[in-house]
Motif scaffolding. Structure first.
Motif, short mmCIF file in Angstrom:
data_model
loop_
_atom_site.label_atom_id
_atom_site.label_comp_id
_atom_site.label_asym_id
_atom_site.label_seq_id
_atom_site.Cartn_x
_atom_site.Cartn_y
_atom_site.Cartn_z
N HIS A 1 -7.00 -1.66 7.81
CA HIS A 1 -6.71 -1.24 6.23
C HIS A 1 -5.30 -2.30 5.98
O HIS A 1 -5.20 -2.54 4.90
N SER B 1 0.96 -1.12 0.13
CA SER B 1 -0.07 0.00 -0.03
C SER B 1 0.70 1.35 0.08
O SER B 1 1.82 1.26 0.28
N ILE B 2 0.31 2.32 -0.09
CA ILE B 2 0.91 3.91 -0.23
C ILE B 2 1.53 3.98 1.06
O ILE B 2 1.01 3.68 2.04
N TRP C 1 -7.01 13.28 -2.49
CA TRP C 1 -5.60 13.06 -2.92
C TRP C 1 -5.22 14.56 -3.06
O TRP C 1 -4.09 14.69 -2.71
N SER D 1 -4.32 -2.51 -1.19
CA SER D 1 -4.69 -1.06 -1.59
C SER D 1 -4.12 -0.47 -2.86
O SER D 1 -4.67 -0.86 -3.74
N ILE D 2 -3.13 0.45 -2.92
CA ILE D 2 -2.77 0.75 -3.98
C ILE D 2 -2.11 -0.38 -4.90
O ILE D 2 -1.99 -0.54 -6.26
N ARG E 1 -4.06 15.67 0.38
CA ARG E 1 -2.95 14.95 1.02
C ARG E 1 -1.63 15.44 0.31
O ARG E 1 -0.53 15.75 1.01
N ARG F 1 -6.20 5.25 10.08
CA ARG F 1 -6.95 4.62 9.18
C ARG F 1 -6.24 3.01 8.74
O ARG F 1 -6.87 2.32 8.52
N TRP F 2 -4.95 3.06 9.04
CA TRP F 2 -4.33 1.68 8.92
C TRP F 2 -4.65 0.79 9.86
O TRP F 2 -4.66 -0.57 9.54
O1 LIG Z 1 -3.27 2.58 1.25
C1 LIG Z 1 -3.55 2.96 0.09
O2 LIG Z 1 -2.70 2.43 -0.98
C2 LIG Z 1 -4.72 4.05 -0.35
C3 LIG Z 1 -5.36 4.20 0.80
C4 LIG Z 1 -4.89 5.21 1.69
O3 LIG Z 1 -4.41 6.25 1.37
C5 LIG Z 1 -4.92 4.67 2.99
C6 LIG Z 1 -4.06 5.48 3.95
O4 LIG Z 1 -2.79 5.41 3.97
O5 LIG Z 1 -4.65 6.47 4.65
#
Ligand SMILES: O=C(O)CCC(=O)CC(=O)O
Length: 265
Positions: free
Chosen positions: A244, A29-30, A134, A99-100, A137, A156-157
């Motif tokens: 997440h 993920s990102i 986005w 995720s990404i 951010r 979120r994670w």
């Molecule tokens: O995690 C991702 O690749 C996209 C969703 C996201 O931005 C979750 C996060 O890091 O808050």
């Protein structure tokens, strides 16, 4: 520490497991490196040859410059993964993307169907929006650096219970985000912002499993169910007690879902 020239950049990767076992590629993920899969690997590395890598501009993989006009794209990230497979002489792999990394995997399965055997899409979607998150951010990072977003990212994670109970882990993962290159994170944010994979996903031919942490607020279960509904024959599994990044909070349970699915192919 393995590095390889692939898709025109220096990529950092790890390949472990029996040389004759099916390859299972993990995509991150990102804001993360491939260490987010560390606790999952021991559950699978007897039966699969596990390939992990750091996405462009993340971990120890090379960053390429990003401007307002030119970010990264999901096709570019899929080409990076295909280039890594090429460079390592791997014709076909199971692909598990988070995720990404899951968006990249959807794209790879459409662009290069012969390369993808089984497809596991973890806490992801065909579109992750709205686009304004986005833009916000990217603006915050450009104004104040990566630490501007790292606390919000942790919320979120990981579930509240994990954040309360494992402050050591939260400090470590906060550092992981903070040390991601700004261009790498911004470039990948642009790739997510500009991607809507939903229509193209109807062409995915690989057997597909969609998994989502029950407490994921970044790509919630409803969105993941929609993703599964848009891919022919895809199955959906909800993973209780995870947000997440289930590979960190529920590695054994995630590995069991992956293994159960791949074992049936
Ligand atoms: O995690 C991702 O690749 C996209 C969703 C996201 O931005 C979750 C996060 O890091 O808050």
């Amino acid at each position: 520490m393995p590095f390889i020239e692939a898709a025109g950049i220096t990529q950092h990767y790890d390949l472990t497991g029996p040389a004759d076992a099916p390859v299972l590629l993990f995509a991150n993920s990102i804001g993360t490196s491939f260490h987010i899969w560390d606790a999952v690997v021991p559950h699978l590395s007897q039966r699969y040859r596990i390939l992990r890598y750091d996405m462009r501009g993340h971990g120890l993989t090379q960053v390429t410059p990003v401007t307002e006009a030119s970010g990264y794209s999901m096709d570019l990230l899929a080409d990076d993964a295909a280039g890594l497979l090429d460079a390592l002489g791997i014709a076909r792999a199971h692909v598990c993307g988070l995720s990404i990394g899951g968006m990249m995997a959807q794209r790879l399965a459409v662009k290069a169907p012969a390369r993808v055997h089984g497809l596991i899409l973890c806490d992801t979607a065909g579109v992750i929006g709205p686009q304004s998150i986005w833009a916000d951010r990217i603006a915050a990072i450009r104004a104040r650096g990566m630490t501007a977003i790292s606390d919000g990212v942790m919320a979120r994670w990981f579930t509240q219970g994990f954040r309360d109970g494992r402050p050591d882990q939260i400090r470590g993962y906060t550092a992981m985000v903070a040390r991601t290159t700004e261009d790498g994170y911004v470039g990948c944010s642009m790739a997510i912002r500009d991607a809507d994979l939903r229509a193209a996903n109807a062409a995915i031919a690989a057997p597909t499993l969609v998994i989502c942490g029950a407490e994921d607020v970044a790509t919630p279960p409803g969105v993941a169910r929609e993703l599964a509904a848009g891919i022919p024959g895809a199955r959906f599994e909800l993973l209780p007690g995870a947000a997440h990044i289930p590979g960190v909070e529920k590695p054994a349970e995630l590995a069991a879902l992956i293994d159960g699915f791949l074992g049936d192919l």
